[in-house]
Design a protein around this motif. Structure first.
Motif, PDB file in Angstrom:
ATOM      1  N   LEU A 290      81.768  -7.198 -53.377  1.00 36.71           N
ATOM      2  CA  LEU A 290      82.600  -7.448 -52.126  1.00 36.71           C
ATOM      3  C   LEU A 290      83.423  -6.091 -51.863  1.00 36.71           C
ATOM      4  CD1 LEU A 290      84.552  -9.522 -50.557  1.00 36.71           C
ATOM      5  CD2 LEU A 290      86.738  -9.041 -51.818  1.00 36.71           C
TER       6      LEU A 290
ATOM      7  N   VAL B  47      86.840 -15.017 -40.526  1.00 38.05           N
ATOM      8  CA  VAL B  47      87.851 -15.401 -42.400  1.00 38.05           C
ATOM      9  C   VAL B  47      89.451 -15.290 -41.973  1.00 38.05           C
ATOM     10  CG1 VAL B  47      88.739 -14.155 -43.687  1.00 38.05           C
ATOM     11  CG2 VAL B  47      86.756 -14.062 -43.269  1.00 38.05           C
ATOM     12  N   GLN B  48      90.227 -14.853 -40.307  1.00 40.57           N
ATOM     13  CA  GLN B  48      91.271 -14.512 -40.736  1.00 40.57           C
ATOM     14  C   GLN B  48      91.692 -13.865 -39.222  1.00 40.57           C
ATOM     15  OE1 GLN B  48      94.497 -13.192 -41.772  1.00 40.57           O
ATOM     16  NE2 GLN B  48      93.178 -11.291 -41.245  1.00 40.57           N
TER      17      GLN B  48
ATOM     18  N   GLU C  23      88.212 -22.488 -35.212  1.00 39.35           N
ATOM     19  CA  GLU C  23      88.401 -22.579 -36.454  1.00 39.35           C
ATOM     20  C   GLU C  23      89.884 -20.970 -36.272  1.00 39.35           C
ATOM     21  OE1 GLU C  23      85.354 -22.052 -36.601  1.00 39.35           O
ATOM     22  OE2 GLU C  23      85.154 -20.270 -37.314  1.00 39.35           O
TER      23      GLU C  23
ATOM     24  N   VAL D 173      84.954 -22.866 -46.401  1.00 36.53           N
ATOM     25  CA  VAL D 173      85.402 -22.391 -47.692  1.00 36.53           C
ATOM     26  C   VAL D 173      85.134 -23.292 -48.421  1.00 36.53           C
ATOM     27  CG1 VAL D 173      86.186 -20.303 -46.595  1.00 36.53           C
ATOM     28  CG2 VAL D 173      87.058 -22.005 -46.984  1.00 36.53           C
TER      29      VAL D 173
ATOM     30  N   TYR E 265      78.599 -19.887 -50.672  1.00 30.12           N
ATOM     31  CA  TYR E 265      79.720 -19.032 -50.526  1.00 30.12           C
ATOM     32  C   TYR E 265      80.635 -19.783 -51.862  1.00 30.12           C
ATOM     33  CZ  TYR E 265      83.714 -15.602 -49.088  1.00 30.12           C
ATOM     34  OH  TYR E 265      84.283 -15.198 -49.030  1.00 30.12           O
TER      35      TYR E 265
ATOM     36  N   VAL F  25      90.494 -11.142 -50.735  1.00 27.26           N
ATOM     37  CA  VAL F  25      89.818 -12.740 -51.484  1.00 27.26           C
ATOM     38  C   VAL F  25      89.510 -12.917 -52.489  1.00 27.26           C
ATOM     39  CG1 VAL F  25      89.013 -12.844 -48.830  1.00 27.26           C
ATOM     40  CG2 VAL F  25      87.455 -12.395 -51.145  1.00 27.26           C
TER      41      VAL F  25
ATOM     42  N   GLU G 205      87.953 -20.430 -50.700  1.00 28.26           N
ATOM     43  CA  GLU G 205      88.951 -18.340 -50.503  1.00 28.26           C
ATOM     44  C   GLU G 205      89.760 -18.586 -50.016  1.00 28.26           C
ATOM     45  OE1 GLU G 205      86.580 -15.700 -47.533  1.00 28.26           O
ATOM     46  OE2 GLU G 205      87.877 -17.196 -46.195  1.00 28.26           O
TER      47      GLU G 205
ATOM     48  N   TYR H 239      92.891 -15.629 -48.505  1.00 25.54           N
ATOM     49  CA  TYR H 239      92.710 -14.388 -48.372  1.00 25.54           C
ATOM     50  C   TYR H 239      94.410 -13.439 -48.145  1.00 25.54           C
ATOM     51  CZ  TYR H 239      92.363 -10.407 -44.674  1.00 25.54           C
ATOM     52  OH  TYR H 239      93.430  -9.562 -43.542  1.00 25.54           O
TER      53      TYR H 239
ATOM     54  N   ARG I 145      96.168 -16.762 -46.084  1.00 22.28           N
ATOM     55  CA  ARG I 145      95.322 -17.629 -45.278  1.00 22.28           C
ATOM     56  C   ARG I 145      94.647 -18.251 -46.129  1.00 22.28           C
ATOM     57  NH1 ARG I 145      91.328 -18.971 -45.417  1.00 22.28           N
ATOM     58  NH2 ARG I 145      89.842 -17.433 -45.112  1.00 22.28           N
TER      59      ARG I 145
ATOM     60  N   GLN J  64      91.875 -22.292 -43.356  1.00 20.96           N
ATOM     61  CA  GLN J  64      90.134 -22.589 -42.711  1.00 20.96           C
ATOM     62  C   GLN J  64      89.459 -23.373 -42.290  1.00 20.96           C
ATOM     63  OE1 GLN J  64      89.980 -19.348 -41.051  1.00 20.96           O
ATOM     64  NE2 GLN J  64      87.750 -19.014 -42.132  1.00 20.96           N
TER      65      GLN J  64
END
Lengths: 198, 362
Positions: free
Chosen positions: A3, A30-31, A76, B214, B225, B298, B305, B307, B324, B329
């Motif tokens: 990562l 992701v966000q 989303e 996720v 994932y 993360v 997941e 965040y 988050r 999500q």
């Protein structure tokens, strides 16, 4: 796969195009988040692909600014966009599921933009500390400059005295000048020895 | 097709431990559209970074949720450590993962019990929660707490686990494994469970990727994932870690993935207990984050997941802390999974997604 995290700057006008490009390249949404500044808001968009967490930052967005919604690209994102609208007061144009400010039941409008008294007090404290530190630094610099100047003056005075003495010695007969010179050297040597003993 | 009607579901509903509201648009008992709404218990915990310094805030972070407490404190600490340049001792990394995986087991067993109860399988509910109690007993012995553990700190952990105690924990986990295997086999082969879950609320891999889903919800749709596979911290010491996936994408697949993840977590704990190095469990962290210093991170929570984002401002208080959560999500995925299912299956779809509203409403 490891990562890694990156931050990059993104213009407010490029938000939607950037999201569409990311989607086309297979990035995962992701966000989104907002950060309150004194008179503006930063908005961070995060995407991930192959272990790279990419954070695109829209910096210093004015409080009355609007952003293009990315929910037509990433549905989303509706949760984060409604949240940012309710908590930071930034509206999104074209929001797919728009709660019109009713996503959270809030007693205060845009509560995350209000700087609490505790934070204000901390900011004031930090400001005073910085001022005090700057004053102390300035005083230290001034003192050092003063000492350097006085040292230069002392050196100049000594040089002037030496020049005057040399002129007097030059006017004397050579034997007398040699005796005076020897006496002066002995005096300097004695002063140096006294200083060492002390 | 009959006339469309809107049926409100929640925020108070027997199947929901936490408040979530859904407006279900139904035609002839079939759900055709869904509008989710949260926000009933929003607490504004992120705002507390203004009044709690970065060391104190760890205790706020772990109170975001009773089930994901360990994960939130860990995710927060890792984020702050990232921008303060803190190198955590290896033993602390191992201990963090051991507690975090125990937390995953306790979360999955709690969920499995609730799901069994919703199936009408009450004895299964009792057995799952009985096993979960044994995990909570491990927490109590090693940390003094059963839900809020308070063992993670910025720079390491607050408590060590003796090697003899780690052996004892592995012994308890061996006992749990035997009993759990029987429960899992019963659950996954039971006809009434299959009738309620197979083919219900199915999402394809393409849909899961499209909606950026996720956690076990995504993995049940063949999305391999899992943040743990990045191998950060003690996860890097595992000889082999493969995310558990299933290709069906329905409620049954979600049950199966979570069931198998419990056994996976037990294997991780046992392997790390055997490999844990000796040494310090924390380093002293001095100073305050630099102005503008920020980090994003993360972490694989039991639901997927999560965040984390933190930003410093030169003081001991953070400028911003953001989380988050996986449920946030997965809300879009939940809406998609509900479309087309029978009204009677709505509770089963929601349960197998395992939403955590407490986390989402930080």
């Amino acid at each position: 796969m490891h990562l890694s995290t990156e931050f990059r700057i993104l213009a407010a006008s490029d938000v939607h195009a950037d999201a569409a490009a990311r989607k086309a390249e297979g990035w995962r949404y992701v966000q989104m988040l907002a950060v309150n500044n004194e008179d503006s808001v930063d908005v961070v968009y995060s995407y991930m692909k192959d272990g790279l967490l990419d954070n695109a930052v829209v910096e210093a967005l004015p409080r009355d600014a609007r952003l293009a919604s990315i929910t037509d690209v990433y549905l989303e994102a509706f949760v984060c966009e409604n949240e940012i609208h309710d908590l930071f007061g930034i509206p999104f144009d074209g929001l797919a599921i728009d709660f019109l400010g009713n996503f959270y039941r809030l007693s205060t409008e845009s509560p995350m933009t209000i700087i609490s008294p505790e934070k204000l007090a901390e900011q004031e404290k930090q400001r005073k500390l910085a001022e005090k530190k700057a004053k102390a630094e300035a005083a230290k610099t001034a003192k050092a400059a003063g000492e350097a100047a006085s040292a230069t003056d002392a050196k100049a005075d000594a040089a002037a005295l030496d020049a005057e003495m040399e002129a007097k010695l030059a006017a004397m007969p050579p034997e007398k000048a040699a005796k005076v010179r020897a006496a002066m050297e002995a005096k300097v040597k004695k002063q140096a020895e006294d200083g060492r003993d002390a | 097709m009959g006339k469309a009607s809107v049926i409100p579901f929640g925020p108070q509903h027997p199947v929901l431990p936490e408040p979530l509201h859904l407006d279900l648009v139904v035609e002839d008992e079939t759900v055709v559209d869904v509008l989710p709404q949260i926000g009933f218990v929003h607490r504004g915990l992120e705002k507390l970074v203004e009044t709690r310094d970065y060391n104190q805030f760890i205790y706020v972070a772990e109170r975001i949720c009773g089930i994901c407490a360990m994960g939130h404190s860990l995710g927060y600490a890792e984020t702050v450590e990232a921008f303060m340049g803190v190198e955590v001792p290896a033993r602390a990394e191992y201990l963090r993962v051991i507690w975090h995986e125990l937390s995953r087991i306790h979360s999955h067993l709690l969920w499995l019990g609730l799901a069994a109860d919703a199936f009408g399988f009450e004895s299964m509910f009792m057995h799952c929660w009985r096993l979960r109690e044994r995990v909570l007993d491990i927490f109590e012995k090693t940390t003094g707490g059963r839900v809020i553990l308070s063992v993670v700190r910025v720079g390491g952990v607050n408590r060590d686990i003796e090697d003899s105690e780690l052996k004892a924990i592995c012994g308890v986990l061996d006992g749990i494994t035997d009993e759990y295997q029987q429960i899992m086999d019963t659950l996954l082969t039971d006809m009434s469970v299959k009738n309620r879950t197979v083919g219900v609320g199915a999402l394809t891999r393409e849909q899961a990727l499209e909606l950026s889903m996720v956690g076990p919800f995504a993995r049940a749709s063949e999305v391999a994932y899992d943040v743990r596979s990045f191998g950060r911290g003690a996860y890097g010491a595992l000889t082999d870690f493969q995310p558990i996936t299933d290709a069906q994408g329905d409620c049954y697949a979600r049950v199966k993935v979570r069931c198998e993840e419990v056994l996976q977590s037990i294997r991780i704990i046992k392997e790390l207990s055997a490999k844990i190095p000796a040494g310090d469990i924390s380093v002293k962290v001095k100073g305050s984050p630099e102005p503008g210093a920020r980090a994003a991170n993360v972490l694989e929570q039991p639901r997927g997941e999560c965040y984390y984002y933190a930003q410093g401002n030169g003081t001991k208080f953070l400028e911003r802390m953001r989380m988050r959560t996986p449920t946030s999500q997965n809300l879009a995925g939940m809406v998609e999974a509900l479309k087309g299912c029978d009204l009677a299956d709505v509770n089963m779809v929601i349960l197998t997604i395992d939403p955590c509203i407490s986390c989402t409403e930080r």
